[in-house]
Design an enzyme around this catalytic site. Structure first.
Site, short mmCIF file in Angstrom:
data_model
loop_
_atom_site.label_atom_id
_atom_site.label_comp_id
_atom_site.label_asym_id
_atom_site.label_seq_id
_atom_site.Cartn_x
_atom_site.Cartn_y
_atom_site.Cartn_z
CG ASP A 54 -1.79 -1.18 1.38
OD1 ASP A 54 -1.30 -2.29 1.17
OD2 ASP A 54 -2.96 -1.00 1.74
CG HIS A 113 -3.34 3.85 1.73
ND1 HIS A 113 -4.64 3.93 1.28
CD2 HIS A 113 -3.22 2.61 2.30
CE1 HIS A 113 -5.28 2.79 1.56
NE2 HIS A 113 -4.43 1.98 2.17
CG ASP A 150 -5.53 -0.25 -0.61
OD1 ASP A 150 -6.35 -0.58 -1.48
OD2 ASP A 150 -5.73 -0.44 0.59
CG ASP A 179 -9.18 6.34 -1.07
OD1 ASP A 179 -9.53 7.46 -1.49
OD2 ASP A 179 -9.82 5.30 -1.29
NE ARG A 180 -7.91 5.29 5.67
CZ ARG A 180 -8.70 5.26 6.74
NH1 ARG A 180 -8.85 6.34 7.47
NH2 ARG A 180 -9.33 4.16 7.07
CG ASN A 184 -9.38 -2.39 0.38
OD1 ASN A 184 -8.15 -2.44 0.34
ND2 ASN A 184 -10.02 -1.78 1.35
CG HIS A 185 -8.68 2.16 -0.03
ND1 HIS A 185 -9.32 3.25 0.50
CD2 HIS A 185 -8.52 1.28 0.99
CE1 HIS A 185 -9.52 3.07 1.79
NE2 HIS A 185 -9.04 1.88 2.11
CG HIS A 192 -4.87 -4.96 -1.76
ND1 HIS A 192 -3.82 -4.09 -1.52
CD2 HIS A 192 -5.85 -4.62 -0.89
CE1 HIS A 192 -4.16 -3.26 -0.55
NE2 HIS A 192 -5.39 -3.56 -0.15
NE ARG A 198 -8.87 -5.75 6.20
CZ ARG A 198 -7.96 -4.78 6.29
NH1 ARG A 198 -8.36 -3.53 6.23
NH2 ARG A 198 -6.69 -5.05 6.43
CG HIS A 220 -6.11 -5.61 2.86
ND1 HIS A 220 -6.82 -4.47 2.52
CD2 HIS A 220 -7.05 -6.49 3.36
CE1 HIS A 220 -8.11 -4.67 2.79
NE2 HIS A 220 -8.26 -5.88 3.29
#
Length: 502
Positions: free
Chosen positions: A246, A248, A275, A278-279, A307-308, A356, A404, A431
């Protein structure tokens, strides 16, 4: 009667009575309160996992206090264990149906998973019992807007219409202004010079011209559309290959990876394992850098979907807002189309599978199953595609519901059986934040790599990447600390959605 502090950060107190007939000793009551107070202190220091452990100890001693579950729910939210957060919030409500924070926490857990209708029900309850609460009213109104927007978009969508956002882009109508001083594509193609200038532009907080940005997106979509859901990669005996987890939106940490390990090239191939966005609030810079290298070195630079890379996550965690702020809503929608075509997994030398999230809730999933997944869509709520993006390993054998709320948790026996069935050595996945940037589990057969150090500027973790040599495929781990970045906080573009989940 046990009097406990109200939710973290609040000054008032509430009372929570143990139910009649319970036999919680006074010693347990007092010790549970001590654990809770220590956990609150750890929470405020952003040591969420340690706080969870202490809230759990408090619950073991006295499991009839709603606030223990609500506080642990909040900590689970911070560690992205949205399924556990939902369960704890629901338990808090079960213990005390008047406990408003329980409804807030459950709504936040649902919001975090994109379950906006379910969240709205809890916000609606809070506004009903607290009609003068401005914060509750704001959260209800914002969530209601999202629900109505989704319903409107669903109502006007016509499945028979095949025209895409990509089809509507007219590059010829976009002019390059004289004052633009950034990098330019050469005959419409990405070059190494372009990429070098692009990274310098981004380091200085410049913006790629929208015409070139759209061109990159259109070209990379065309490329991904031709790929299988499972991509096979061959690594020569003496060749090095790097796997990153990730990112991010942490662009400056991405640049640090290239400083430490070298720029991507035909002799220095990379796989980025989902990923990308995001964030972090430099997600646009990250994704255009990665897509640029994909176009420059299509057979030596690889990207898996995370997943993002989905519209719900992007709307909640900042990427959609960032693209709209730096470019347009149209471009944000085009990103969604591109992400739908990202491969779901990569197989290295027929020996290592990289995805991922993780493995599956059902046995007998083969590489051919993955290869033939119809991926051009938003992630479903279950099945192999969902689990490739969302699942996590667990230390005990067997399977369990996901912490999750999406995907599943799988044990060492599940990993072993999958590897034997598909004649593989081990899996690499991402992840999950890990303190050292990586973790080796399941007897060395399940490796996690996470490449965003000091995740969200709060977690204090190291980042890591994995290098392999083709002849033995043994993983070597390189770890690193976060590097400075401009003073733009994580999720700066998430707008009111951040407030809804607090």
């Amino acid at each position: 009667m046990v009097e406990v502090e109200k939710e973290l950060g609040d000054g008032e107190t509430i009372s929570s009575d143990t139910q009649e007939g319970d036999t919680v000793s006074q010693e347990n009551v007092e010790n549970a309160e001590k654990y809770k107070a220590e956990a609150n202190d750890l929470f405020k220091k952003q040591n969420y996992n340690a706080a969870i452990d202490l809230y759990t100890k408090a619950i073991v001693l006295n499991d009839k206090v709603a606030i223990y579950y609500a506080n642990r729910s909040f900590a689970y939210l911070k560690t992205e264990c949205f399924g556990y957060a939902f369960s704890d919030a629901s338990k808090a409500i079960e213990l005390d149906k008047t406990y408003i924070k329980g409804y807030y926490r459950r709504a936040a857990a649902n919001m975090s998973q994109g379950k906006f209708k379910e969240a709205l029900k809890d916000y609606e309850y809070v506004t009903r019992v607290r009609p003068t609460d401005k914060d509750a009213r704001m959260k209800y109104n914002e969530c209601n807007k999202i629900v109505k927007k989704i319903a409107f978009e669903k109502a006007i969508s016509v499945t028979a219409v095949t025209k895409t956002i990509a089809d509507s882009i007219n590059l010829d109508a976009m002019t390059i202004e004289n004052e633009y001083k950034g990098p330019e594509l050469e005959d419409g193609k990405v070059t190494l010079e372009f990429m070098t200038e692009l990274m310098e532009l981004f380091k200085n907080q410049g913006k790629l011209h929208r015409k070139y940005a759209y061109k990159i997106l259109l070209d990379v979509k065309t490329y991904f559309m031709e790929q299988s859901s499972l991509v096979d990669i061959k690594i020569g005996d003496e060749d090095k290959f790097t796997v990153c987890g990730d990112i991010h939106g942490q662009f400056y940490d991405l640049m640090n990876i290239f400083d430490l390990n070298g720029l991507p090239s035909t002799t220095n191939p990379y796989l980025f394992n989902g990923d990308f966005v995001d964030r972090g609030s430099f997600s646009v810079e990250c994704i255009f850098t990665l897509f640029g290298f994909k176009l420059l070195y299509p057979n030596h630079f690889y990207m898996s979907r995370g997943n993002h890379e989905s519209i719900t996550m992007n709307q909640i965690y900042g990427f959609y807002g960032e693209v709209k702020a730096k470019y347009t809503a149209q471009m944000a929608d085009l990103f969604t189309e591109v992400y739908n075509w990202l491969p779901l997994a990569h197989c290295l030398n027929d020996r290592v599978l990289v995805m991922h999230g993780g493995l599956f809730s059902q046995d007998n999933v083969t590489l051919e199953t993955i290869r033939t997944i119809d991926r051009n869509r938003q992630p479903p709520e279950d099945g192999p595609m969902c689990e490739l993006l969302w699942s996590d390993p667990q230390p005990q054998n067997g399977r369990a519901p996901s912490k999750r709320g999406t995907g599943c948790q799988f044990g060492p026996d599940v990993t072993k059986a999958f590897l034997e069935l598909n004649k593989l050595d081990y899996i690499i996945r991402s992840h999950e934040v890990k303190n050292d940037g990586y973790e080796v589990a399941h007897d060395g057969k399940c490796i996690t790599v996470f490449s965003a150090p000091n995740y969200c500027d709060t977690m204090g973790n190291k980042g890591a990447y994995i290098t392999l040599i083709g002849k033995d495929m043994k993983p070597k781990f390189t770890t690193y600390e976060a590097v400075p970045h401009p003073k733009i906080q994580p999720m700066a573009y998430a707008y009111n959605l951040v407030n809804l989940m607090s």
